[in-house]
Design an enzyme around this catalytic site. Structure first.
Site, PDB file in Angstrom:
ATOM      1  N   ARG A 181       0.746  -1.233  -0.079  1.00  0.00           N
ATOM      2  CA  ARG A 181      -0.020   0.065  -0.136  1.00  0.00           C
ATOM      3  C   ARG A 181       0.997   1.206  -0.030  1.00  0.00           C
ATOM      4  O   ARG A 181       2.003   1.360   0.511  1.00  0.00           O
ATOM      5  CB  ARG A 181      -0.649   0.058   1.087  1.00  0.00           C
ATOM      6  CG  ARG A 181      -1.937   1.092   1.087  1.00  0.00           C
ATOM      7  CD  ARG A 181      -3.255   0.594   2.348  1.00  0.00           C
ATOM      8  NE  ARG A 181      -2.481   0.895   3.536  1.00  0.00           N
ATOM      9  CZ  ARG A 181      -2.467   2.000   4.343  1.00  0.00           C
ATOM     10  NH1 ARG A 181      -3.182   3.270   3.967  1.00  0.00           N
ATOM     11  NH2 ARG A 181      -1.891   2.015   5.449  1.00  0.00           N
ATOM     12  N   ASN A 219       7.926   0.973   0.552  1.00  0.00           N
ATOM     13  CA  ASN A 219       7.979  -0.254  -0.289  1.00  0.00           C
ATOM     14  C   ASN A 219       8.763  -0.326  -1.406  1.00  0.00           C
ATOM     15  O   ASN A 219       9.272  -1.118  -1.999  1.00  0.00           O
ATOM     16  CB  ASN A 219       6.287  -0.711  -0.630  1.00  0.00           C
ATOM     17  CG  ASN A 219       5.734  -1.270   0.561  1.00  0.00           C
ATOM     18  OD1 ASN A 219       6.125  -2.291   1.410  1.00  0.00           O
ATOM     19  ND2 ASN A 219       4.632  -0.808   0.796  1.00  0.00           N
ATOM     20  N   ARG A 272      -5.725  -2.462  -6.061  1.00  0.00           N
ATOM     21  CA  ARG A 272      -6.640  -2.710  -5.021  1.00  0.00           C
ATOM     22  C   ARG A 272      -7.692  -1.753  -4.883  1.00  0.00           C
ATOM     23  O   ARG A 272      -7.626  -0.651  -5.199  1.00  0.00           O
ATOM     24  CB  ARG A 272      -6.035  -3.002  -3.590  1.00  0.00           C
ATOM     25  CG  ARG A 272      -5.146  -1.575  -3.244  1.00  0.00           C
ATOM     26  CD  ARG A 272      -4.852  -1.975  -1.779  1.00  0.00           C
ATOM     27  NE  ARG A 272      -3.708  -2.872  -1.716  1.00  0.00           N
ATOM     28  CZ  ARG A 272      -3.113  -3.204  -0.495  1.00  0.00           C
ATOM     29  NH1 ARG A 272      -3.391  -2.501   0.511  1.00  0.00           N
ATOM     30  NH2 ARG A 272      -1.930  -3.883  -0.513  1.00  0.00           N
ATOM     31  N   SER A 311      -7.634  -1.183   6.993  1.00  0.00           N
ATOM     32  CA  SER A 311      -7.598  -2.354   6.280  1.00  0.00           C
ATOM     33  C   SER A 311      -6.845  -3.548   6.781  1.00  0.00           C
ATOM     34  O   SER A 311      -5.683  -3.011   6.947  1.00  0.00           O
ATOM     35  CB  SER A 311      -7.705  -1.909   4.815  1.00  0.00           C
ATOM     36  OG  SER A 311      -8.562  -1.063   4.352  1.00  0.00           O
ATOM     37  N   SER A 357      -4.730  -7.171   6.113  1.00  0.00           N
ATOM     38  CA  SER A 357      -4.087  -8.020   4.974  1.00  0.00           C
ATOM     39  C   SER A 357      -5.032  -9.103   4.363  1.00  0.00           C
ATOM     40  O   SER A 357      -5.152  -9.322   3.318  1.00  0.00           O
ATOM     41  CB  SER A 357      -2.663  -8.620   5.522  1.00  0.00           C
ATOM     42  OG  SER A 357      -1.908  -7.544   5.924  1.00  0.00           O
ATOM     43  N   GLN A 373       5.993 -10.688   2.550  1.00  0.00           N
ATOM     44  CA  GLN A 373       5.777  -9.444   3.038  1.00  0.00           C
ATOM     45  C   GLN A 373       7.285  -8.627   2.382  1.00  0.00           C
ATOM     46  O   GLN A 373       8.380  -9.214   2.294  1.00  0.00           O
ATOM     47  CB  GLN A 373       6.304  -9.489   4.389  1.00  0.00           C
ATOM     48  CG  GLN A 373       5.309 -10.178   5.236  1.00  0.00           C
ATOM     49  CD  GLN A 373       4.316  -9.073   5.904  1.00  0.00           C
ATOM     50  OE1 GLN A 373       3.646  -8.590   5.256  1.00  0.00           O
ATOM     51  NE2 GLN A 373       3.693  -9.531   7.219  1.00  0.00           N
ATOM     52  N   ARG A 381      17.141 -20.338  36.062  1.00  0.00           N
ATOM     53  CA  ARG A 381      17.294 -19.522  34.765  1.00  0.00           C
ATOM     54  C   ARG A 381      18.226 -20.463  34.076  1.00  0.00           C
ATOM     55  O   ARG A 381      19.538 -20.905  34.460  1.00  0.00           O
ATOM     56  CB  ARG A 381      17.913 -18.426  34.946  1.00  0.00           C
ATOM     57  CG  ARG A 381      18.235 -17.399  33.914  1.00  0.00           C
ATOM     58  CD  ARG A 381      18.606 -16.211  34.176  1.00  0.00           C
ATOM     59  NE  ARG A 381      18.685 -15.238  33.254  1.00  0.00           N
ATOM     60  CZ  ARG A 381      17.824 -14.468  32.939  1.00  0.00           C
ATOM     61  NH1 ARG A 381      16.951 -14.223  33.743  1.00  0.00           N
ATOM     62  NH2 ARG A 381      18.043 -13.358  31.913  1.00  0.00           N
TER      63      ARG A 381
END
Length: 433
Positions: A38, A48, A97, A106, A108, A129, A187
């Protein structure tokens, strides 16, 4: 490449295969890779397509998807024109889209479901991704085989973390914190604890039946695919960027290796070796400025038996005296090309009995686009116009005449070294991990 209603796509299984040519009769399912990109990223604007180590962020994942040969189509889902251009330049089709799934709210899942409804020929959707730039083709191949050969409905990627988790206490609360996965009195040492598997967000594969009927991407017969920590990179905010850049330079996928990455390099003088400026003295003499780091870069390449040829154009000629000086200083042949350099350079490549995969090309403008697309490795300076940037495989941080050639030379030599030391990647060895 084509653009349709809301979707986009491209495919490769050794060759590009349109979806309509795949028949269920021959037992094949249409497997599509889908990257959601997007334009309204809040953390990093247009994240992106921001350059990461010389490649648009989106390009890293697209290169791995296309080179894997596992997908009948590769798609990018976007609502932004510039992202669409980059997606197509890197071999993807585009799902444009709708506004309904382009909002900040919105999910995914909603976008993937819209894509699925608009591409009914697709049987398996592999959501990759864009923010996971260290993804390699072997990751995709091995994970997808869990669906195609082992019968799983859904597969997603995880990474092993050795982190002790504690309950968060809100300010003003009288609650006390406590550990979720640790006994403080016992631990464990790191080597005595297997750690925990956490989603790393690299990919989510699922059948369209699971996606549309069950409304989930992780369901049915579900499995995880474990990735090593060095490949598990996620970018969300600006502070992640420099760390991711160093990681991707070391562990990113730069394309299929070849025994000899580059044997010949063409480099434009104007705009690459120089900043595109010609200085004129009062007596009419022409001068250009060349960065000493760039001339050293030429020597670095020559030392590795890479021939470097400098180009000057009919559109922007460099005076004969200057070309003679450049030849003297760099030891390079200087060739004058026309407004379409490919016409002459194609003949030169053939005469040297090379293929374009053996060639590196550095250009800076519209006339270089054909050569930038064709060369095995190509680059432009950081101040090149978008038409050249979109055609190149690497975009330098440096500008023309200020070390861009040195940056590209180092990139070429890094890939040559990687090709020499390339070895088959193996799955995680849990015994020796």
């Amino acid at each position: 490449m084509k653009t349709v209603g809301p979707p986009e796509g491209a495919g490769q299984t050794g060759e590009l295969l349109p979806a309509q040519k795949l028949s269920k009769a021959d037992g094949k399912r249409h497997i599509a890779a889908l990257i959601l990109a997007r334009g309204g990223s809040k953390g990093i604007p247009l994240k992106n397509i921001k350059m990461l180590a010389g490649v648009p962020l989106l390009g890293w994942v697209l290169r791995a998807a296309v080179d894997s040969g596992m997908f009948q189509s590769v798609w990018v889902s976007t609502d932004h024109d510039e992202i669409e251009k980059v997606a197509k330049a890197w071999g993807a089709q585009v799902h444009r889209r709708s506004p309904e799934v382009s909002k900040d709210s919105s999910s995914s899942l909603e976008t993937i479901q819209e894509f699925s409804r608009l591409t009914p020929e697709v049987d398996v959707i592999c959501h990759l991704q864009a923010t996971s730039p260290c993804l390699h083709p072997f990751h995709l191949k091995e994970a997808l085989e869990m669906i195609t050969e082992q019968g799983y409905d859904s597969v997603f990627s995880v990474v092993r973390r050795h982190q002790f988790r504690w309950k968060e206490i809100k300010q003003g609360s009288e609650e006390k914190t406590f550990p979720f996965n640790l006994i403080p009195a016992a631990r464990p040492r790191r080597q005595d604890w297997d750690g925990e598997l956490c989603e790393n967000g690299s990919f989510y594969f699922t059948t369209t039946e699971m996606l549309l009927k069950e409304q989930i991407t992780q369901g049915g017969k579900v499995a995880y695919y474990e990735m090593l920590p060095e490949y598990s990179v996620d970018i969300d905010v600006d502070i992640d960027w420099p760390v991711a850049e160093q990681r991707v330079l070391r562990f990113g996928y730069f394309g299929a290796p070849s025994p000899e990455v580059v044997r010949l390099m063409f480099c434009n003088i104007s705009g690459c070796l120089t900043g595109g400026h010609i200085f004129m003295s009062v007596s009419g003499e022409e001068m250009v400025s060349i960065n000493i780091r760039d001339t050293r870069a030429i020597r670095m390449l020559q030392k590795e038996d890479i021939e470097v040829i400098l180009l000057t154009s009919d559109l922007d000629p460099v005076a004969k005296l200057l070309t003679d000086r450049l030849t003297e200083r760099t030891g390079c042949q200087v060739v004058q090309v026309g407004d379409e350099p490919l016409d002459l350079l194609r003949k030169m490549v053939e005469e040297k009995k090379l293929q374009w995969k053996d060639v590196a090309y550095m250009g800076s403008d519209q006339q270089d686009v054909s050569c930038l697309n064709l060369a095995g490795m190509s680059a432009v300076p950081g101040d090149a116009p978008n038409v050249a940037i979109n055609a190149s495989k690497y975009t330098c941080r440096k500008m023309g005449g200020t070390g861009a050639l040195r940056e590209f030379a180092e990139h070429i030599l890094l890939q040559k070294e990687k090709a020499k030391s390339h070895r088959e990647q193996h799955r995680i060895d849990r015994i020796n991990f």
